[in-house]
Design a protein around this motif. Structure first.
Motif, mmCIF file in Angstrom:
data_model
loop_
_atom_site.group_PDB
_atom_site.id
_atom_site.type_symbol
_atom_site.label_atom_id
_atom_site.label_comp_id
_atom_site.label_asym_id
_atom_site.label_seq_id
_atom_site.Cartn_x
_atom_site.Cartn_y
_atom_site.Cartn_z
ATOM 1 N N LEU A 226 0.852 -1.188 0.000
ATOM 2 C CA LEU A 226 0.000 0.000 0.000
ATOM 3 C C LEU A 226 0.888 1.238 0.000
ATOM 4 C CD1 LEU A 226 -2.811 1.295 0.197
ATOM 5 C CD2 LEU A 226 -2.622 1.094 2.694
ATOM 6 N N LEU A 227 0.721 2.085 -1.018
ATOM 7 C CA LEU A 227 1.544 3.280 -1.132
ATOM 8 C C LEU A 227 1.225 4.274 -0.021
ATOM 9 C CD1 LEU A 227 1.321 3.796 -4.991
ATOM 10 C CD2 LEU A 227 3.309 2.978 -3.699
ATOM 11 N N GLN A 228 2.258 4.924 0.471
ATOM 12 C CA GLN A 228 2.121 5.949 1.504
ATOM 13 C C GLN A 228 2.611 7.289 0.956
ATOM 14 O OE1 GLN A 228 1.161 4.679 5.125
ATOM 15 N NE2 GLN A 228 0.308 3.576 3.382
ATOM 16 N N GLU A 229 2.218 8.350 1.607
ATOM 17 C CA GLU A 229 2.652 9.675 1.169
ATOM 18 C C GLU A 229 4.172 9.782 1.189
ATOM 19 O OE1 GLU A 229 1.913 14.369 2.345
ATOM 20 O OE2 GLU A 229 0.453 12.838 2.945
ATOM 21 N N SER A 230 4.811 9.119 2.148
ATOM 22 C CA SER A 230 6.273 9.166 2.242
ATOM 23 C C SER A 230 6.933 8.542 1.015
ATOM 24 C CB SER A 230 6.748 8.453 3.514
ATOM 25 O OG SER A 230 6.283 7.105 3.537
ATOM 26 N N ASP A 231 6.305 7.529 0.419
ATOM 27 C CA ASP A 231 6.850 6.910 -0.789
ATOM 28 C C ASP A 231 6.840 7.899 -1.947
ATOM 29 O OD1 ASP A 231 7.007 4.370 0.523
ATOM 30 O OD2 ASP A 231 4.856 4.156 0.210
ATOM 31 N N VAL A 232 5.742 8.634 -2.069
ATOM 32 C CA VAL A 232 5.617 9.618 -3.141
ATOM 33 C C VAL A 232 6.616 10.754 -2.923
ATOM 34 C CG1 VAL A 232 4.023 11.196 -4.296
ATOM 35 C CG2 VAL A 232 3.204 8.993 -3.458
ATOM 36 N N ASN A 233 6.819 11.143 -1.679
ATOM 37 C CA ASN A 233 7.814 12.181 -1.369
ATOM 38 C C ASN A 233 9.205 11.765 -1.830
ATOM 39 O OD1 ASN A 233 6.030 13.977 -0.236
ATOM 40 N ND2 ASN A 233 6.379 13.321 1.862
ATOM 41 N N ASN A 456 8.010 4.425 -11.410
ATOM 42 C CA ASN A 456 7.855 5.624 -10.584
ATOM 43 C C ASN A 456 6.919 6.641 -11.230
ATOM 44 O OD1 ASN A 456 9.460 4.643 -8.569
ATOM 45 N ND2 ASN A 456 11.276 5.816 -9.118
ATOM 46 N N ALA A 457 6.950 6.727 -12.558
ATOM 47 C CA ALA A 457 6.028 7.640 -13.244
ATOM 48 C C ALA A 457 4.590 7.207 -13.006
ATOM 49 C CB ALA A 457 6.331 7.674 -14.745
ATOM 50 N N ALA A 458 4.343 5.905 -13.076
ATOM 51 C CA ALA A 458 2.994 5.397 -12.856
ATOM 52 C C ALA A 458 2.545 5.617 -11.414
ATOM 53 C CB ALA A 458 2.933 3.908 -13.214
ATOM 54 N N ILE A 459 3.422 5.315 -10.456
ATOM 55 C CA ILE A 459 3.088 5.499 -9.038
ATOM 56 C C ILE A 459 2.801 6.962 -8.747
ATOM 57 C CG2 ILE A 459 4.091 5.486 -6.722
ATOM 58 C CD1 ILE A 459 5.456 2.842 -7.453
ATOM 59 N N LEU A 460 3.700 7.839 -9.181
ATOM 60 C CA LEU A 460 3.556 9.264 -8.903
ATOM 61 C C LEU A 460 2.303 9.823 -9.561
ATOM 62 C CD1 LEU A 460 4.931 11.680 -7.532
ATOM 63 C CD2 LEU A 460 6.238 12.038 -9.629
ATOM 64 N N ALA A 461 2.066 9.455 -10.818
ATOM 65 C CA ALA A 461 0.911 9.967 -11.545
ATOM 66 C C ALA A 461 -0.397 9.516 -10.895
ATOM 67 C CB ALA A 461 0.962 9.518 -12.998
ATOM 68 N N ARG A 494 2.424 21.479 -3.235
ATOM 69 C CA ARG A 494 2.337 21.033 -1.847
ATOM 70 C C ARG A 494 3.335 19.919 -1.559
ATOM 71 N NH1 ARG A 494 -3.596 21.090 0.913
ATOM 72 N NH2 ARG A 494 -4.068 23.286 0.542
ATOM 73 N N LEU A 495 3.509 19.046 -2.531
ATOM 74 C CA LEU A 495 4.473 17.967 -2.375
ATOM 75 C C LEU A 495 5.886 18.518 -2.268
ATOM 76 C CD1 LEU A 495 4.730 14.906 -2.237
ATOM 77 C CD2 LEU A 495 4.837 14.859 -4.736
ATOM 78 N N ALA A 496 6.213 19.497 -3.114
ATOM 79 C CA ALA A 496 7.532 20.123 -3.045
ATOM 80 C C ALA A 496 7.731 20.833 -1.712
ATOM 81 C CB ALA A 496 7.695 21.112 -4.195
ATOM 82 N N ASN A 497 6.696 21.486 -1.214
ATOM 83 C CA ASN A 497 6.796 22.188 0.064
ATOM 84 C C ASN A 497 7.026 21.213 1.212
ATOM 85 O OD1 ASN A 497 6.366 24.638 -1.199
ATOM 86 N ND2 ASN A 497 4.209 24.765 -0.649
ATOM 87 N N SER A 498 6.373 20.048 1.126
ATOM 88 C CA SER A 498 6.533 19.063 2.206
ATOM 89 C C SER A 498 7.930 18.477 2.225
ATOM 90 C CB SER A 498 5.491 17.947 2.066
ATOM 91 O OG SER A 498 5.763 17.142 0.917
ATOM 92 N N LYS A 499 8.597 18.443 1.070
ATOM 93 C CA LYS A 499 9.964 17.923 1.006
ATOM 94 C C LYS A 499 10.972 18.885 1.627
ATOM 95 C CE LYS A 499 11.488 15.777 -2.681
ATOM 96 N NZ LYS A 499 11.685 14.356 -2.340
#
Length: 501
Positions: A226-233, A456-461, A494-499
């Motif tokens: 199960l993907l988590q927000e941390s994985d996408v980060n 990664n493109a598929a996961i991120l998208a 928002r993703l960039a800001n969280s990083k």
């Protein structure tokens, strides 16, 4: 990402935690009950409501007894326990908790057979009859009891898993288990919660932490994650100073036809908003005015029956299919691209062409990405009677063909060339409108242009596409595809800001 476990693996996680924390099994059961009650009372805070707790005689029933005891201690005034006495066996922890119930003021009813239950006065049912070990439909007294409970038409909360619902594996076409309003699941969601058939068993679910050893769980071998927000980060790459349009790649989108230019516009719009440096839409001449009017930033490559894509290597990514139409000319165009041996993103009519040209399917370049919905998938790989089998086929085909398969539903299954299945749980029913798949294809091809790997493109998208829809759904019950496309850069911000936070 969270490793998702089978019921057998979850029992091993229980055993490992008990042996190594260390913690007694009865105390672990108490922690689980406390976590359940905390979640339950957030929803049901009226202490005067009548609550019927149905408990089998195994550990799931032991959980139920502990829950009943805790509800009384938390001020619930009208709790009644129904002991489902269909078996002589009972677990040791059930026995301990039954003694605690007997010593309390909790009302208790022994149910020797379903016919004993003529009528029940209750507002809420808590289902703790059978746990996660079941892998076949209910029969006999259990089936009759569950049928009786469902016919009460009361709100049902299930403990860990609805009685009669297998946590993994094929789901029977005729479900005869508990139909819960909500399932409060321990430590991990059940794998089958992510399949559409689960809506017959539970309208929603919540996962509560009961203190199982996370290191042990994460190290288990599993097909599902199960993907988590941390994985996408971790996947997402921030834009750096002194980069330019060439840095972010050139995407080619072959889409649209005389009556379906909307698909080409949506795919191109999403690609543009997801950050491709250059976007070219290969469209029929009849769509040029619409493209120039709606998306002046997107370049046009006009398409006719003689079109061939020259110098495919100048594009960092190529998508084909949305609104394309099925014709001999488009079939030749797809064949030419496949023989160019450059990975492709194939959607919609591109997939439908492949379903009629199995020879081309076998020649797809490695690391191509297929994005079918259920019907497109079955046209490609054969009819499937349930989603468990469909995902198993997707997993096997992704591995044997060395491609990424994005099997779309409310929960999207991203099947990798290594045989792993990554589940994306962003997205919502407000997004159930035409054009959403076109937008997803545009986002995928944009990230490929930016040199993300196919997986990664598929996961991120998938994650950002769903997250954009989730943001919009907070304000509206219906979300359009073009709104989602325009929301993508805000989600990326928002993703960039969280990083950097």
């Amino acid at each position: 990402m969270q490793t998702l476990l089978t019921s057998v693996q979850m029992r091993k996680a229980d055993e490992f935690t008990i042996a190594n924390k260390p913690i007694a099994s009865i105390d672990l059961m108490e922690k689980a009950a406390r976590a359940f009650v905390q979640s339950f009372l957030k929803d049901e805070f009226d202490a005067k409501k009548n609550i019927a707790v149905f408990c089998g005689k195994g550990n799931n029933g032991g959980d139920g007894l502990a829950i009943a005891h805790l509800l009384l201690n938390n001020g619930c005034e009208n709790v009644k326990v129904y002991i489902v006495n269909f078996s002589e066996k009972q677990s040791p922890d059930f026995t301990i908790n039954l003694q605690r119930i007997d010593e309390s003021k909790c009302k208790k009813v022994i149910v020797d057979k379903p016919a004993d239950l003529k009528s029940i006065k209750t507002d809420i049912v808590i289902d703790a009859i059978l746990g996660s070990g079941l892998n076949k439909p209910l029969t006999g007294d259990y089936a009759d009891l569950v049928n009786f409970i469902n016919k009460l038409n009361k709100k049902i909360y299930s403990v860990d898993v609805p009685t009669g619902f297998p946590p993994e594996g094929e789901l029977a076409a005729e479900y005869n288990g508990i139909k819960a309003y909500k399932t409060i699941s321990f430590q991990r969601p059940k794998i089958n919660f992510f399949f559409p058939e689960s809506v017959l068993a539970t309208e929603k679910y919540e996962v509560v932490d009961i203190g199982l050893d996370e290191n042990f769980i994460q190290k288990q071998v599993s097909d599902f994650y199960l993907l988590q927000e941390s994985d996408v980060n971790l996947i997402f790459k921030e834009r750096k100073s002194f980069t330019h349009k060439g840095t972010y790649g050139h995407a080619l989108i072959i889409a649209g036809n005389t009556n379906t230019m909307g698909a080409a516009l949506l795919t191109s719009m999403a690609c543009l908003h997801a950050g491709a440096g250059l976007t070219t839409a290969c469209i029929p001449a009849s769509g040029l005015t619409a493209l120039n009017t709606v998306l002046p930033e997107v370049m046009a490559l006009l398409r006719n029956e003689h079109t061939r894509i020259e110098n495919t290597e100048k594009y960092q990514s190529i998508a084909i299919g949305p609104g394309l139409g099925i014709s001999a000319e488009n079939e030749k165009l797809l064949e030419q691209l496949i023989f160019a041996k450059q990975p492709l993103v194939i959607d919609a009519d591109g997939l439908n062409i492949l379903s009629e040209r199995r020879d081309l399917l076998k020649k797809l370049p490695e690391n191509s990405i297929l994005t079918p919905h259920m019907k497109e998938f079955d046209r490609l790989f054969g009819e499937h009677s349930n989603w468990w089998l469909r995902v198993q086929t997707a997993r096997d085909k992704a591995r044997s063909m060395k491609v990424v398969i994005v099997l779309k539903n409310q929960f999207t299954f991203i099947c990798s060339p290594t045989g792993q299945v990554f589940i994306n749980d962003t997205g919502n029913p407000a997004m159930a409108q035409g054009g959403m798949g076109d937008v997803l294809t545009g986002v995928i091809v944009a990230f490929l242009a930016q040199k993300y790997t196919a997986l990664n493109a598929a996961i991120l998208a998938c994650n950002l596409h769903g997250r954009a829809g989730d943001r919009l759904a907070r304000e509206s019950v219906v979300v359009s595809a073009s709104e989602v496309a325009k929301q993508i850069p805000l989600v990326m911000r928002r993703l960039a800001n969280s990083k950097t936070a």
